[in-house]
Design a protein around this motif. Structure first.
Motif, PDB file in Angstrom:
ATOM      1  N   ASN A  76       1.548   0.774   5.820  1.00 53.26           N
ATOM      2  CA  ASN A  76       0.544   1.665   6.408  1.00 53.26           C
ATOM      3  C   ASN A  76      -0.724   1.389   5.599  1.00 53.26           C
ATOM      4  N   GLY A 110       0.856  -1.195   0.000  1.00 52.66           N
ATOM      5  CA  GLY A 110       0.000   0.000   0.000  1.00 52.66           C
ATOM      6  C   GLY A 110       0.883   1.232   0.000  1.00 52.66           C
ATOM      7  N   THR A 111       1.750   1.302  -1.005  1.00 54.09           N
ATOM      8  CA  THR A 111       2.811   2.311  -0.981  1.00 54.09           C
ATOM      9  C   THR A 111       2.296   3.726  -1.225  1.00 54.09           C
ATOM     10  N   GLY A 112       1.148   3.888  -1.897  1.00 49.96           N
ATOM     11  CA  GLY A 112       0.600   5.236  -2.133  1.00 49.96           C
ATOM     12  C   GLY A 112       1.600   6.107  -2.859  1.00 49.96           C
ATOM     13  N   MET A 171     -10.073   4.147  -1.091  1.00 47.62           N
ATOM     14  CA  MET A 171      -9.382   2.867  -0.878  1.00 47.62           C
ATOM     15  C   MET A 171      -8.076   3.024  -0.089  1.00 47.62           C
ATOM     16  N   ALA A 172      -7.644   4.269   0.100  1.00 46.56           N
ATOM     17  CA  ALA A 172      -6.457   4.490   0.931  1.00 46.56           C
ATOM     18  C   ALA A 172      -6.845   4.640   2.399  1.00 46.56           C
ATOM     19  N   CYS A 214      -0.254  -5.022  -6.831  1.00 45.63           N
ATOM     20  CA  CYS A 214      -0.630  -6.221  -6.073  1.00 45.63           C
ATOM     21  C   CYS A 214      -1.889  -5.973  -5.266  1.00 45.63           C
ATOM     22  N   ASN A 215      -2.665  -7.043  -5.070  1.00 39.57           N
ATOM     23  CA  ASN A 215      -3.719  -7.025  -4.071  1.00 39.57           C
ATOM     24  C   ASN A 215      -3.089  -7.617  -2.805  1.00 39.57           C
ATOM     25  N   VAL A 216      -2.802  -6.786  -1.844  1.00 40.86           N
ATOM     26  CA  VAL A 216      -1.958  -7.107  -0.691  1.00 40.86           C
ATOM     27  C   VAL A 216      -0.607  -7.611  -1.235  1.00 40.86           C
ATOM     28  N   CYS A 243       6.021   7.041  -0.034  1.00 42.17           N
ATOM     29  CA  CYS A 243       6.806   7.727   1.009  1.00 42.17           C
ATOM     30  C   CYS A 243       7.557   6.764   1.918  1.00 42.17           C
ATOM     31  N   ASP A 281       1.027  -1.658  -4.599  1.00 40.87           N
ATOM     32  CA  ASP A 281      -0.260  -1.025  -4.315  1.00 40.87           C
ATOM     33  C   ASP A 281      -1.281  -1.641  -5.270  1.00 40.87           C
ATOM     34  N   LEU A 282      -2.532  -1.656  -4.816  1.00 36.60           N
ATOM     35  CA  LEU A 282      -3.598  -2.134  -5.693  1.00 36.60           C
ATOM     36  C   LEU A 282      -3.945  -1.072  -6.737  1.00 36.60           C
TER      37      LEU A 282
HETATM   38  C1  LIG Z   1      -3.169   4.533   4.157  1.00 35.30           C
HETATM   39  S1  LIG Z   1      -2.651   4.538   2.461  1.00 35.30           S
HETATM   40  C2  LIG Z   1      -0.891   4.561   2.724  1.00 35.30           C
HETATM   41  C3  LIG Z   1      -0.124   5.242   1.632  1.00 35.30           C
HETATM   42  C4  LIG Z   1       1.362   5.478   1.982  1.00 35.30           C
HETATM   43  N1  LIG Z   1       2.033   4.207   2.261  1.00 35.30           N
HETATM   44  C5  LIG Z   1       1.470   6.399   3.182  1.00 35.30           C
HETATM   45  O1  LIG Z   1       1.838   5.909   4.268  1.00 35.30           O
HETATM   46  O2  LIG Z   1       1.196   7.604   3.046  1.00 35.30           O
HETATM   47  C6  LIG Z   1      -3.011   2.871   1.979  1.00 35.30           C
HETATM   48  C7  LIG Z   1      -2.613   2.471   0.565  1.00 35.30           C
HETATM   49  O3  LIG Z   1      -3.005   1.098   0.414  1.00 35.30           O
HETATM   50  C8  LIG Z   1      -3.509   0.898  -0.893  1.00 35.30           C
HETATM   51  N2  LIG Z   1      -4.378  -0.280  -0.858  1.00 35.30           N
HETATM   52  C9  LIG Z   1      -5.681  -0.377  -0.484  1.00 35.30           C
HETATM   53  N3  LIG Z   1      -6.123  -1.645  -0.571  1.00 35.30           N
HETATM   54  C10 LIG Z   1      -5.064  -2.387  -0.990  1.00 35.30           C
HETATM   55  C11 LIG Z   1      -4.890  -3.772  -1.279  1.00 35.30           C
HETATM   56  N4  LIG Z   1      -5.878  -4.635  -1.139  1.00 35.30           N
HETATM   57  N5  LIG Z   1      -3.681  -4.174  -1.706  1.00 35.30           N
HETATM   58  C12 LIG Z   1      -2.653  -3.286  -1.870  1.00 35.30           C
HETATM   59  N6  LIG Z   1      -2.767  -1.964  -1.617  1.00 35.30           N
HETATM   60  C13 LIG Z   1      -3.951  -1.512  -1.181  1.00 35.30           C
HETATM   61  C14 LIG Z   1      -4.219   2.195  -1.233  1.00 35.30           C
HETATM   62  O4  LIG Z   1      -4.336   2.356  -2.622  1.00 35.30           O
HETATM   63  C15 LIG Z   1      -3.288   3.217  -0.558  1.00 35.30           C
HETATM   64  O5  LIG Z   1      -2.330   3.685  -1.464  1.00 35.30           O
END
Ligand SMILES: C[S@@+](CC[C@H](N)C(=O)[O-])C[C@H]1O[C@@H](n2cnc3c(N)ncnc32)[C@H](O)[C@@H]1O
Length: 301
Positions: free
Chosen positions: A207, A120-122, A230-231, A170-172, A125, A143-144
């Motif tokens: 995160n 979930g790299t967004g 989704m974040a 990736c999904n997770v 960062c 990230d998804l």
């Molecule tokens: C809370 S944000 C964190 C972003 C960044 N890592 C930060 O700390 O600012 C969560 C991230 O998880 C991603 N995400 C949500 N569901 C996911 C999944 N099933 N698999 C992978 N990534 C996912 C979102 O797209 C989002 O970018």
């Protein structure tokens, strides 16, 4: 109009629109329009704005007055002392997430060539701060959201870390595109529909989205309105990503490898329960500056 007057009327306008910290916001947006730093604003209060600057300042103030976060207007947010570009495709990096980076750096001390993935790299960062600090680490960021990965890749390029970090949708921990070239798991077989992409990692860091739909009324209005759903949200109780993440991280880590997660203020017991008594050991919970449990780390048994 002179800079001093422009600033004073901007503060009043933002205040009237219920924008918090109106002075800071008015200054940030004026710095953005002028391409100047705060020292410049204070050193040149009598400087006249050009007509173009006045129009641009008026536009960005109008956006901010409707609640758009200043980071989505300027396109930037600092994290771990590094400058990140942000767009509405990614969560705005928060200062409390630096505790996650700190926790991983503590655990990685003395480890040669650690192999880690940020789930979930967004904006990238966490992965990029870790790649910046751990010069010999092998870093993956997943990230998804394909749009978020684009922002993360742009940040890697701006920070000259693109050769150090591999991005994957990736999904997770399961790749979305099975033709992806980065399949590290020896268990990978195309006939298994959703294999884990990683194997023998030293760290799974995340995160994740962790707010439950049932808690939506406690979330700031600007987060609800402008940051990617989704974040932020993850099922009814906030655990819909954390639960599979704990399970998949166990498969992706080597024995003794660490899972480190940021979590919500009231999630400690639920997360520790999910870790279970036998699969993980040395469970540590790190509080943030307010004393709220913020990061949980656990070692794969
Ligand atoms: C809370 S944000 C964190 C972003 C960044 N890592 C930060 O700390 O600012 C969560 C991230 O998880 C991603 N995400 C949500 N569901 C996911 C999944 N099933 N698999 C992978 N990534 C996912 C979102 O797209 C989002 O970018």
């Amino acid at each position: 109009m002179r800079l001093k007057q422009a600033l004073a009327s901007a503060v009043e306008r933002l205040d009237n629109s219920d924008v918090g910290s109106p002075r800071v916001n008015a200054e940030v947006l004026l710095m953005f329009v002028l391409g100047a730093d705060r020292a410049y604003l204070y050193a040149h209060p009598e400087r006249a704005l050009t007509a173009e600057e006045e129009t641009r300042y008026d536009e960005v103030l109008a956006q901010r007055a409707t609640g758009v976060p200043s980071q989505y207007i300027t396109g930037h947010q600092e994290f771990w002392g590094l400058d990140f570009v942000v767009s509405p495709a990614v969560l705005i990096p928060r200062p409390e997430t630096e505790h996650l980076v700190e926790a991983v750096l503590d655990l990685a001390r003395g480890l040669a060539r650690p192999k880690l993935v940020d789930v979930g790299t967004g904006s990238g960062c966490v992965a990029l701060a870790l790649a910046h600090e751990l010069k010999d680490a092998e870093v993956y960021a997943v990230d998804l959201s394909a749009d978020a990965l684009e922002v993360a890749r742009a940040n890697a390029a701006r920070l000259q870390l693109e050769s150090r970090v591999t991005f994957l949708q990736c999904n997770v921990l399961k790749p979305v595109n099975l033709n992806s070239p980065v399949i590290l798991s020896e268990d990978f077989s195309p006939s298994r529909r959703t294999p884990i992409a990683f194997h023998n990692l030293d760290f799974v860091v995340s995160n994740p989205p962790y707010v439950g739909f049932s808690e939506a009324d406690k979330v700031q209005r600007s987060v609800l309105k402008f940051e990617p759903r989704m974040a932020v949200f993850s099922g009814e109780n906030g655990l819909d990503v954390i639960a599979p993440l704990i399970e998949q991280a166990h498969q992706a880590l080597q024995t003794g490898g660490w899972l480190a997660l940021e979590m919500g203020y009231s999630m400690r017991d639920a997360v520790v329960d999910l870790l279970g008594p036998t699969m993980w050991e040395d469970i540590r919970v790190v509080p943030d500056l307010q004393g709220i449990p913020r990061v949980v780390a656990a070692r794969r048994a």
